[in-house]
Write a protein that holds these residues in place. Structure first.
Motif, PDB file in Angstrom:
ATOM      1  N   SER A  68       0.825  -1.157  -0.192  1.00  0.00           N
ATOM      2  CA  SER A  68      -0.110  -0.101   0.200  1.00  0.00           C
ATOM      3  C   SER A  68       0.867   1.115  -0.109  1.00  0.00           C
ATOM      4  O   SER A  68       1.898   1.020   0.234  1.00  0.00           O
ATOM      5  CB  SER A  68      -0.893  -0.123   1.243  1.00  0.00           C
ATOM      6  OG  SER A  68      -0.251   0.166   2.357  1.00  0.00           O
ATOM      7  N   TYR A  69       0.208   2.434  -0.398  1.00  0.00           N
ATOM      8  CA  TYR A  69       0.778   3.743  -0.471  1.00  0.00           C
ATOM      9  C   TYR A  69       0.211   4.718   0.071  1.00  0.00           C
ATOM     10  O   TYR A  69      -0.927   4.751  -0.277  1.00  0.00           O
ATOM     11  CB  TYR A  69       1.321   3.916  -2.023  1.00  0.00           C
ATOM     12  CG  TYR A  69       2.067   5.458  -2.056  1.00  0.00           C
ATOM     13  CD1 TYR A  69       3.198   5.476  -1.597  1.00  0.00           C
ATOM     14  CD2 TYR A  69       1.555   6.367  -2.819  1.00  0.00           C
ATOM     15  CE1 TYR A  69       3.985   6.595  -1.721  1.00  0.00           C
ATOM     16  CE2 TYR A  69       1.975   7.552  -2.891  1.00  0.00           C
ATOM     17  CZ  TYR A  69       3.260   7.689  -2.233  1.00  0.00           C
ATOM     18  OH  TYR A  69       3.971   8.758  -2.421  1.00  0.00           O
ATOM     19  N   ASP A  70       0.780   5.540   0.948  1.00  0.00           N
ATOM     20  CA  ASP A  70       0.215   6.499   1.789  1.00  0.00           C
ATOM     21  C   ASP A  70       0.380   7.770   1.214  1.00  0.00           C
ATOM     22  O   ASP A  70       1.566   8.516   1.262  1.00  0.00           O
ATOM     23  CB  ASP A  70       0.652   6.319   3.226  1.00  0.00           C
ATOM     24  CG  ASP A  70      -0.415   7.420   4.195  1.00  0.00           C
ATOM     25  OD1 ASP A  70      -0.503   8.599   3.719  1.00  0.00           O
ATOM     26  OD2 ASP A  70      -0.845   7.215   5.576  1.00  0.00           O
TER      27      ASP A  70
ATOM     28  N   THR B  28       1.849  10.573   4.052  1.00  0.00           N
ATOM     29  CA  THR B  28       3.229  10.240   4.320  1.00  0.00           C
ATOM     30  C   THR B  28       4.367  10.227   3.085  1.00  0.00           C
ATOM     31  O   THR B  28       5.633   9.966   3.263  1.00  0.00           O
ATOM     32  CB  THR B  28       3.548   9.109   5.505  1.00  0.00           C
ATOM     33  OG1 THR B  28       3.021   7.889   4.584  1.00  0.00           O
ATOM     34  CG2 THR B  28       2.525   9.214   6.421  1.00  0.00           C
TER      35      THR B  28
ATOM     36  N   ARG C 239       4.893   7.271   1.791  1.00  0.00           N
ATOM     37  CA  ARG C 239       5.731   5.895   2.039  1.00  0.00           C
ATOM     38  C   ARG C 239       5.008   4.549   1.762  1.00  0.00           C
ATOM     39  O   ARG C 239       3.679   4.657   1.703  1.00  0.00           O
ATOM     40  CB  ARG C 239       6.118   5.821   3.663  1.00  0.00           C
ATOM     41  CG  ARG C 239       7.292   7.140   3.939  1.00  0.00           C
ATOM     42  CD  ARG C 239       8.022   6.716   5.119  1.00  0.00           C
ATOM     43  NE  ARG C 239       8.725   7.902   5.491  1.00  0.00           N
ATOM     44  CZ  ARG C 239       9.822   7.688   6.104  1.00  0.00           C
ATOM     45  NH1 ARG C 239       9.919   6.660   6.984  1.00  0.00           N
ATOM     46  NH2 ARG C 239      10.666   8.788   6.663  1.00  0.00           N
TER      47      ARG C 239
ATOM     48  N   SER D 152       4.164   0.691   2.392  1.00  0.00           N
ATOM     49  CA  SER D 152       3.972  -0.197   3.305  1.00  0.00           C
ATOM     50  C   SER D 152       3.573  -1.551   2.971  1.00  0.00           C
ATOM     51  O   SER D 152       3.041  -1.614   1.634  1.00  0.00           O
ATOM     52  CB  SER D 152       2.940   0.071   4.359  1.00  0.00           C
ATOM     53  OG  SER D 152       3.222   1.478   5.194  1.00  0.00           O
TER      54      SER D 152
ATOM     55  N   THR E 255      13.700  -2.625   9.033  1.00  0.00           N
ATOM     56  CA  THR E 255      12.564  -1.659   9.269  1.00  0.00           C
ATOM     57  C   THR E 255      13.224  -0.829  10.614  1.00  0.00           C
ATOM     58  O   THR E 255      14.042  -1.474  11.172  1.00  0.00           O
ATOM     59  CB  THR E 255      11.258  -2.068   9.667  1.00  0.00           C
ATOM     60  OG1 THR E 255      11.283  -3.046  10.710  1.00  0.00           O
ATOM     61  CG2 THR E 255      10.926  -3.041   8.526  1.00  0.00           C
TER      62      THR E 255
ATOM     63  N   LEU F 253       0.512  -2.122   9.840  1.00  0.00           N
ATOM     64  CA  LEU F 253       1.373  -1.976   8.523  1.00  0.00           C
ATOM     65  C   LEU F 253       2.873  -1.612   8.824  1.00  0.00           C
ATOM     66  O   LEU F 253       3.409  -1.385   9.797  1.00  0.00           O
ATOM     67  CB  LEU F 253       1.284  -0.511   7.942  1.00  0.00           C
ATOM     68  CG  LEU F 253      -0.202  -0.337   7.440  1.00  0.00           C
ATOM     69  CD1 LEU F 253      -0.419   1.104   6.836  1.00  0.00           C
ATOM     70  CD2 LEU F 253      -0.607  -1.344   6.298  1.00  0.00           C
TER      71      LEU F 253
ATOM     72  N   GLU G 246       5.933  -0.041   7.735  1.00  0.00           N
ATOM     73  CA  GLU G 246       5.980   1.028   6.967  1.00  0.00           C
ATOM     74  C   GLU G 246       7.818   1.102   6.551  1.00  0.00           C
ATOM     75  O   GLU G 246       8.538   0.918   7.208  1.00  0.00           O
ATOM     76  CB  GLU G 246       5.853   2.182   7.721  1.00  0.00           C
ATOM     77  CG  GLU G 246       5.622   3.581   6.739  1.00  0.00           C
ATOM     78  CD  GLU G 246       5.334   4.716   7.301  1.00  0.00           C
ATOM     79  OE1 GLU G 246       4.301   5.248   6.976  1.00  0.00           O
ATOM     80  OE2 GLU G 246       6.088   4.968   8.505  1.00  0.00           O
TER      81      GLU G 246
ATOM     82  N   ASP H 179      11.293   2.719   5.889  1.00  0.00           N
ATOM     83  CA  ASP H 179      11.976   3.979   6.668  1.00  0.00           C
ATOM     84  C   ASP H 179      12.336   4.942   5.792  1.00  0.00           C
ATOM     85  O   ASP H 179      12.766   5.860   6.313  1.00  0.00           O
ATOM     86  CB  ASP H 179      13.254   3.165   7.316  1.00  0.00           C
ATOM     87  CG  ASP H 179      13.966   2.420   6.231  1.00  0.00           C
ATOM     88  OD1 ASP H 179      15.084   2.921   5.935  1.00  0.00           O
ATOM     89  OD2 ASP H 179      13.552   1.258   5.982  1.00  0.00           O
TER      90      ASP H 179
ATOM     91  N   ASN I  46      11.315   7.365   1.667  1.00  0.00           N
ATOM     92  CA  ASN I  46      10.164   7.517   0.519  1.00  0.00           C
ATOM     93  C   ASN I  46      10.874   6.636  -0.511  1.00  0.00           C
ATOM     94  O   ASN I  46      11.961   6.461  -0.569  1.00  0.00           O
ATOM     95  CB  ASN I  46      10.437   8.897   0.390  1.00  0.00           C
ATOM     96  CG  ASN I  46       9.676   9.827   1.658  1.00  0.00           C
ATOM     97  OD1 ASN I  46      10.688  10.399   2.371  1.00  0.00           O
ATOM     98  ND2 ASN I  46       8.478   9.811   1.917  1.00  0.00           N
TER      99      ASN I  46
END
Length: 345
Positions: free
Chosen positions: A144-146, A149, A151, A153, A235, A247, A249, A251, A253
């Motif tokens: 997934s991509y936020d 943020t 970033r 995950s 991580t 998630l 995530e 560390d 981008n």
């Protein structure tokens, strides 16, 4: 005679190499040679003035298409080569066996969301094939991509502990050097694995993990490590998780940039130029300023910076193009490359 051929500027052109289309590996070139009808005489130094190339690489290099992670029923002992898994894209140049569809091909990505969609396709049933990628397990990881943020995950399925691996994880090197390393079910292979079945292109230390933002080195200590953290879990917390909702995530981008710089090497430069890997003949470094499949034109600084170790008689020049990682920067023969140099006497 010494004054008859002393040009102050020389242009080198890939299209002027008569062997360009016959010597390239796999239909591409990363070097070319221009021979001069009349030699350049009494040269004392040269300087790279201009480079005009096409950014031929996609956002992901074909040698950086494997995402590695660990998966285990238990948290203890998860960092082991046998627990390493691989989700991959196949190279953009891949040609499958007719009617074979169990793959996702590398392509031009407009944004990270597009890449995430393809990675989830590759991670689910029908996205790969255990015959050619024995360490692939369908439905074990979701990407997934936020947008807030920025970033990426990953999350597991709630039944297995998962942990992303570092690009320089020694277990990755062992895995990709062994019999389980992913292969390509190519057009001429007949759908079986044998000694002629090509392996997935790969360069150790340059996996997809770093491009997605899982950039920690194997020896790094995460920002939020604590007593349960384990070396090899790349991580910030250093802990494998078993959750369908929590998630994992990255560390850093993601960086969808196949090449950041192209180094230009000229065989006439000799010891005047050297890169950080102790390669000689470095004439200059070109920053890539434009998106893939666009012309990248770069004029070097107007400051005079002569490369002094050149032969006094120049009968021709060979040009070599390498990417940031020291690997060939491939150009199809339909893409021209033009280099301009100044000559000092």
């Amino acid at each position: 005679m010494t004054t008859l051929n002393r040009p102050n500027r020389i242009t080198l052109d890939a299209y002027s190499d008569p062997q360009l289309k016959t010597t390239g590996n796999n239909g591409v070139y990363s070097s070319f040679t221009n021979q001069f009808t009349t030699p350049v005489l009494n040269a004392k130094a040269i300087q790279l003035l201009n480079a005009n190339i096409i950014n031929s690489t996609l956002q992901l290099n074909d040698y950086s298409l494997c995402f590695f992670y660990y998966a285990s029923a238990t948290q203890v002992g998860i960092i082991a080569e046998a627990n390493l898994k691989c989700i991959r894209l196949v190279p953009a140049s891949y040609v499958p066996v007719p009617a074979y569809t169990a793959f996702v091909k590398n392509k031009y990505y407009n944004d990270v969301d597009e890449l995430g969609t393809d990675l989830n396709t590759a991670a689910t049933a029908g996205g790969d094939d255990t015959v050619f990628n024995p360490r692939w397990t369908a439905g074990q990881v979701v990407f997934s991509y936020d947008d807030a943020t920025r970033r990426i995950s990953i999350v597991g399925n709630g039944t297995t502990y998962i942990a992303p691996a570092a690009a320089d994880d020694p277990n990755v090197k062992i895995y990709m050097s062994g019999a389980d390393a992913p292969r390509l079910n190519t057009f001429g292979n007949g759908g079986i694995v044998n000694s002629f079945t090509p392996y997935q292109p790969f360069r150790f230390g340059f996996s997809m993990n770093a491009r997605l933002g899982f950039a920690m080195s194997y020896l790094n200590t995460g920002l939020h490590w604590y007593g349960s953290s384990v070396r090899g879990v790349a991580t910030s917390i250093g802990v494998a998780l078993n959750s369908a909702t929590t998630l994992v995530e990255a560390d850093a981008n993601p960086i969808l940039l196949g090449v950041q710089n192209v180094s230009v090497y000229l065989d006439i430069v000799a010891g005047s130029g050297m890169d950080t890997q102790n390669r000689k003949n470095l004439a200059g470094v070109i920053p890539i300023q434009f998106a893939p499949l666009n012309i990248n034109n770069y004029d070097f600084s107007s400051l005079q910076s002569e490369l002094m170790s050149v032969p006094s008689e120049i009968y021709g020049v060979s040009v070599l193009l390498l990417d940031d990682n020291g690997f060939p920067f491939p150009q199809p023969p339909s893409y021209n490359t033009r280099i301009s140099i100044a000559v000092f006497y």
